[in-house]
Design a protein around this motif. Structure first.
Motif, PDB file in Angstrom:
ATOM      1  N   GLU A  47       2.494  -1.086 -39.464  1.00  0.00           N
ATOM      2  CA  GLU A  47       3.595  -2.028 -39.603  1.00  0.00           C
ATOM      3  C   GLU A  47       3.704  -2.597 -41.006  1.00  0.00           C
ATOM      4  O   GLU A  47       4.322  -3.629 -41.211  1.00  0.00           O
ATOM      5  N   VAL A  50       2.321   1.864 -44.747  1.00  0.00           N
ATOM      6  CA  VAL A  50       1.279   2.674 -45.372  1.00  0.00           C
ATOM      7  C   VAL A  50       1.016   3.985 -44.642  1.00  0.00           C
ATOM      8  O   VAL A  50       0.850   5.035 -45.268  1.00  0.00           O
ATOM      9  N   CYS A  51       1.012   3.968 -43.308  1.00  0.00           N
ATOM     10  CA  CYS A  51       0.404   5.089 -42.582  1.00  0.00           C
ATOM     11  C   CYS A  51       1.356   6.229 -42.250  1.00  0.00           C
ATOM     12  O   CYS A  51       0.922   7.342 -41.998  1.00  0.00           O
ATOM     13  N   ARG A  64      10.405   5.116 -43.490  1.00  0.00           N
ATOM     14  CA  ARG A  64       9.400   4.411 -42.679  1.00  0.00           C
ATOM     15  C   ARG A  64      10.151   3.483 -41.736  1.00  0.00           C
ATOM     16  O   ARG A  64      10.808   2.539 -42.179  1.00  0.00           O
TER      17      ARG A  64
HETATM   18  S1  FES Z   1       3.746   1.945 -39.093  1.00  0.00           S
HETATM   19 FE1  FES Z   1       2.538   2.558 -40.744  1.00  0.00          FE
HETATM   20  S2  FES Z   1       4.028   3.110 -42.212  1.00  0.00           S
HETATM   21 FE2  FES Z   1       5.195   2.298 -40.630  1.00  0.00          FE
END
Ligand code: FES
Ligand code: FES
Lengths: 163, 795
Positions: A47, A50-51, A64
């Motif tokens: 959230e 990053v991921c 994203r």
């Molecule tokens: S949940 Fe990690 S980049 Fe959006």
């Protein structure tokens, strides 16, 4: 806080279907997709951008979903893993992911696939190092990436007819 | 030892053991049809958020929830003190650790917070966003207390004591003293001595901790959907803490988005969420956001180890002596404790080698930081790094190649059963075979030549090796069971023949994407003799599957796999008994093959199909004599007996390039050869090893929970706590030596953690090898560009 809770009506196409909803100004696109439309294939890993687990397409570009607000998608075309599964656009990649076991828990996988699709759509040869660089905004905690790189490399080569 | 009868089963044409098959679950995931806890919609669900302590150590003087409670959409706010009336506190000690101390822990802080991130109050509201808004309106009056943050001084006389009633900050001291260490050091030609630092890590499963607790007042049943590796343990523990009859608690673990040992622990926020569901008589959901995950998930691996090695001039290890100090959180985790990591460090250090003089000391102290406990490959990366690094230093002083010093000191492959330096029984290991395979796959000599040539050109490459043993499939001996923990040491599988001839397979071990369900299907199909398409595996629901330990400590295949194999063989025998009656044949002349009963002699003539047996066995029982009662469900349990663990072994090789100007490191390639016994599914086993290796490499190079002097974790975001990205990581070559374990008929050992333990040691040795021309070396992880430049004297 009050402005954030302000509600706006938005109309967009999601996986080819037009939807209209009233959303809070602060609602993120991925929460909108998951909670309002029950499209739970897009995930939330951090959230904070990053991921890459929340990766979706907005007007053809990957974004994203946790950094994009639902209101920003007003008038736009959104595609999720459910949509590209339906169209068969990455059926070959999905099959190769399964065969190669390029996923374990699968939480990163929808985002990973959409990111990989971008590379495949470029229609250009890619080295393993280039594939790795391309994936570097998508975290996978399970696989160690090797099998993911294998699956993308195999699919790209097949599409280009080089293997 | 696996008997020849089983070898035939595993090698016959209908066998699925040893074959790469894809996972049905993977197909769901790639299509966006994975079903994780957050994807489950339970009607009338409320959402929880937590107020957490902003301080590492502070007294709660007052909590004012008036403004927060008045917010529209807020259902209930409960403080730690109020919650304590509804929830039993816990005590994270095990009786097997003599002298161990811990304070009693409550689900949420009652009058004092002991780490930054400890839950203090829970808000339940209509939406998660509203609950989070309300948290911000809670006002707490804090009185800051001095935190204990440095493990080195936590036992000093002047140090504050976190829990005054304990007298000091000591959790446990544990010693091993085998042989005559002092005499061996006195007689040594060479003594190597060094000290190692290991930074804290945390698991960072991509799916964070989550649960939906659903209490139904009409039946007084509590159903919890949660991302867990250990549904039965959670059932038992939650029942106890929430004062519920255990049979009224049901835990369902749907798809689990990574776990790595994180999701085997008791977390206060999760217990509080379940308690609120009971109080409100409504479903309540809690999902940790990533920022709070960093300060509420289990941490691990903060250790300082001093090590000494005694050698003779030929390079034979005479003795080893290590002293491990670890700083865990303010409480010991429940029910697995926070001391196992240190105990594993001293258990496995030097485990591959044959020296008998070994002394080790583990000291576990409490700190005002996030609680530490088990995380993938518990303790192994630390013990392996210490010993393998000392051994490489020993190679230098004795003039031996790192390969030769290992060859010389390994426990020989024909030397089993044996006892490790720590005094633990080890069997069926293959250090020599793994090493020989590794150096061939690496082209070790070729790499050494390349390294020498490139050095001439000012390019600094390094090669590192690290051999290991890994404890897998723990038995009730000396593990949780011995300490009276409510954690199943055995596991069970039920296989049933359905009327259609298909097989239902209920397993106690759990699936987190590692492939346990697929592996169980392969074993069951093979043991019974049916096509794998006809086997459906169910796991992760405590109302459906036999009570079991779940998945931890690489036990799913080693323990659950054997239970499945035995249950499958029992069902096969029962099918043959009934077929014998129907066909008026001796059961021994029959065999189950390809889903049919066939002549044992040629596996060809189909005598009766399993669908026919299923039909008669369930519907047309009149076709059987009255004294033949078909038992078409068979359950078998299995536990490892006599030894504490089924040890596995293996060796890693790392090849790196170091830029002495920038301190940047490039991982060029990584190799692993390991021995997990009989491999059930080669592709799944390989990917377990690869994924584990990258987790190990992440710990060696990037991952670090960094704390300031006030006990604040200062990099608690995913952007600042670095985990490996695709571009950082090398390709990883994996191979297996298969020495079946004699602890079971299946012969499988664990494989899920073999990649993790050895990788940090191999990469550290490779970095130090690359720095050899500068005569500098590193002993701290993570290894960063800064730490390399510092070691090289550049900054
Ligand atoms: S949940 Fe990690 S980049 Fe959006
Ligand atoms: S498969 Fe689990 S995070 Fe990628």
């Amino acid at each position: 806080m009050t402005e954030l809770k302000e509600r706006h009506e938005i109309t967009l196409t999601v996986n080819g279907e037009t939807v209209t909803r009233t959303v809070e100004a602060r609602q993120h696109l991925v929460d909108f997709l998951r909670n309002e439309l029950q499209l739970t294939g897009s995930h939330l890993g951090c959230e904070h951008g990053v991921c890459g687990a929340c990766t979706v397409r907005l007007d053809g570009e990957i974004v994203r979903g946790c950094l994009t607000l639902a209101v920003q998608a007003d008038g736009a075309a959104v595609e999720t893993i459910e949509g590209v599964t339906e169209t068969g656009e990455i059926a070959d990649l999905q099959e190769t992911f399964v065969e190669r076991n390029a996923l374990q828990c699968g939480f990163c996988t929808p985002g990973m696939l959409l990111t990989a699709a971008e590379l495949l759509n470029a229609g250009k040869p890619a080295t393993r190092a280039e594939i790795r660089t391309h994936l570097s905004g998508n975290y996978c905690r399970c696989t160690g990436y090797h099998a993911i790189v294998d699956a993308i490399e195999t699919t790209n080569n097949k599409r280009l007819g080089t293997k | 030892m696996a008997d020849t009868g089983n070898e035939i089963i595993f090698e016959q044409s209908g066998s699925y053991v040893g074959r790469t098959l894809s996972r049905p679950g993977a197909r769901r995931s790639v299509m966006g049809r994975g079903r994780y806890t957050d994807d489950i919609q339970v009607a009338r669900t409320l959402h929880a958020a937590f107020l957490r302590s902003p301080y590492a150590h502070a007294r709660i003087l007052n909590i004012d929830t008036t403004a927060a409670a008045a917010m529209p959409g807020v259902t209930r706010i409960v403080t730690g003190r109020e919650l304590a009336e509804h929830v039993e506190p816990w005590h994270g000690i095990l009786s097997s650790f003599v002298g161990m101390k811990s304070a009693i822990q409550h689900a949420m802080a009652v009058d004092r917070a002991c780490w930054q991130g400890e839950p203090v109050a829970i808000v339940v509201a209509e939406t998660r966003a509203l609950a989070e808004d309300a948290v911000e309106l809670i006002e707490v009056q804090w009185e800051e207390l001095t935190p204990v943050v440095d493990k080195e001084t936590a036992l000093d006389a002047g140090s504050p004591v976190i829990h005054p009633e304990m007298g000091d900050n000591l959790a446990l001291r544990q010693d091993i003293d085998n042989g005559d260490v002092d005499a061996a050091f006195a007689a040594a030609d060479h003594i190597i001595e060094d000290s190692f630092e290991f930074g804290r890590h945390t698991a960072v499963s991509l799916e964070s901790r989550i649960l939906v607790a659903d209490f139904d007042p009409s039946t007084e049943r509590l159903t919890i959907h949660t991302s867990s590796q250990v549904p039965h343990m959670i059932k038992t523990v939650f029942a106890k803490l929430l004062r519920m009859p255990e049979h009224n608690v049901r835990i369902i673990a749907p798809d689990v988005g990574g776990s790595f040992g994180l999701k085997i622990h008791t977390f206060g926020d999760e217990v509080a969420t379940a308690a609120l569901s009971m109080i409100l008589k409504r479903p309540v959901k809690f999902i940790a956001d990533r920022l709070e995950s960093f300060v509420s998930d289990i941490h691990a691996r903060e250790h300082r180890v001093r090590g000494r090695l005694a050698l003779n001039k030929d390079g034979d290890i005479l003795a080893a002596d290590i002293d491990d100090l670890t700083g865990v959180g303010p409480y010991s985790a429940y029910p697995r404790t926070s001391v196992f990591e240190a105990v594993q460090v001293i258990n496995i250090t030097g485990g591959p080698y044959k020296h008998k003089n070994y002394r080790a000391k583990a000291t576990v102290v409490y700190l005002n930081k996030v609680p530490m406990s088990q995380y993938r490959a518990v303790g192994h990366p630390i013990g392996i790094t210490v010993f393998e690094s000392l051994l490489d230093q020993a190679a230098v002083v004795t003039g031996l190649d790192p390969v030769d010093i290992r060859r010389r000191n390994f426990m020989p492959d024909d030397g089993y059963p044996a006892v490790t330096p720590a005094g633990l029984p080890a069997n069926d290991l293959s250090h020599e075979a793994c090493l020989e395979s590794l150096i061939k796959r690496m082209d070790y000599d070729g790499l050494r030549r390349e390294q020498a040539e490139l050095r001439e050109k000012g390019i600094y490459r390094g090669i590192g090796l690290a051999a290991f043993i890994k404890g897998t499939a723990p038995s009730p001996v000396g593990y949780y069971g011995a300490g009276r923990a409510p954690i199943a040491a055995q596991d069970a599988t039920t296989v049933s023949l359905e009327p259609s001839g298909a097989v239902l397979c209920l397993v106690g071990v759990t699936e987190q994407g590692q492939g346990a369900d697929t592996v169980m299907a392969q074993i069951a199909a093979t043991a019974i003799g049916v096509p794998i398409e006809n086997v459906r595996v169910i796991s992760g629901d405590t109302d459906a599957v036999p009570y079991g330990g779940g998945t931890y400590a690489s036990r799913a295949t080693g323990i659950g796999g054997e239970a499945t194999f035995q249950a499958g063989r029992a069902l096969r025998a029962e099918i043959l008994r009934i077929a014998g009656v129907l066909l008026q044949s001796e059961p021994s002349t029959l065999e189950v093959f390809g889903g049919n009963v066939v002549d044992a002699a040629n596996h060809a003539n189909i005598r009766v199909t399993l669908a026919e047996i299923g039909r008669i066995g369930h519907f047309q029982l009149g076709e059987l004599p009255n004294d033949v009662q078909p038992e078409l469900s068979q359950t078998r349990h299995f536990r490892v007996k006599d030894v504490p663990y089924i040890y596995t072994n293996g060796i890693h090789g790392a090849y790196v390039e170091l830029d002495p100007e920038t301190g940047f490191l490039k991982l060029l390639k990584h190799w692993i050869v390991e021995d997990c016994g009989r491999v059930i599914n080669p592709n799944l086993a390989d990917e377990q090893v690869r994924g584990g290796a990258v987790q190990g490499l992440g710990g060696a190079l990037f991952e670090h929970c960094i704390y300031d002097d006030n006990g604040q974790m200062i990099n608690a975001t995913m952007a600042d706590y670095l985990t490996p990205m695709a571009g950082d990581m090398p390709d990883i070559d994996v191979a297996h030596i298969q020495t079946p374990t004699s602890a079971s008929e299946l012969g499988a050992k664990g494989v899920g953690e073999s990649g993790v333990g050895g990788a940090p040691a191999a990469v550290l040795n490779a970095v130090n090898d690359a720095m050899m021309p500068f005569q500098r070396h590193i002993t701290a992880q993570p290894i960063t560009p800064q730490s390399i430049l510092k070691a090289l004297g550049k900054i």
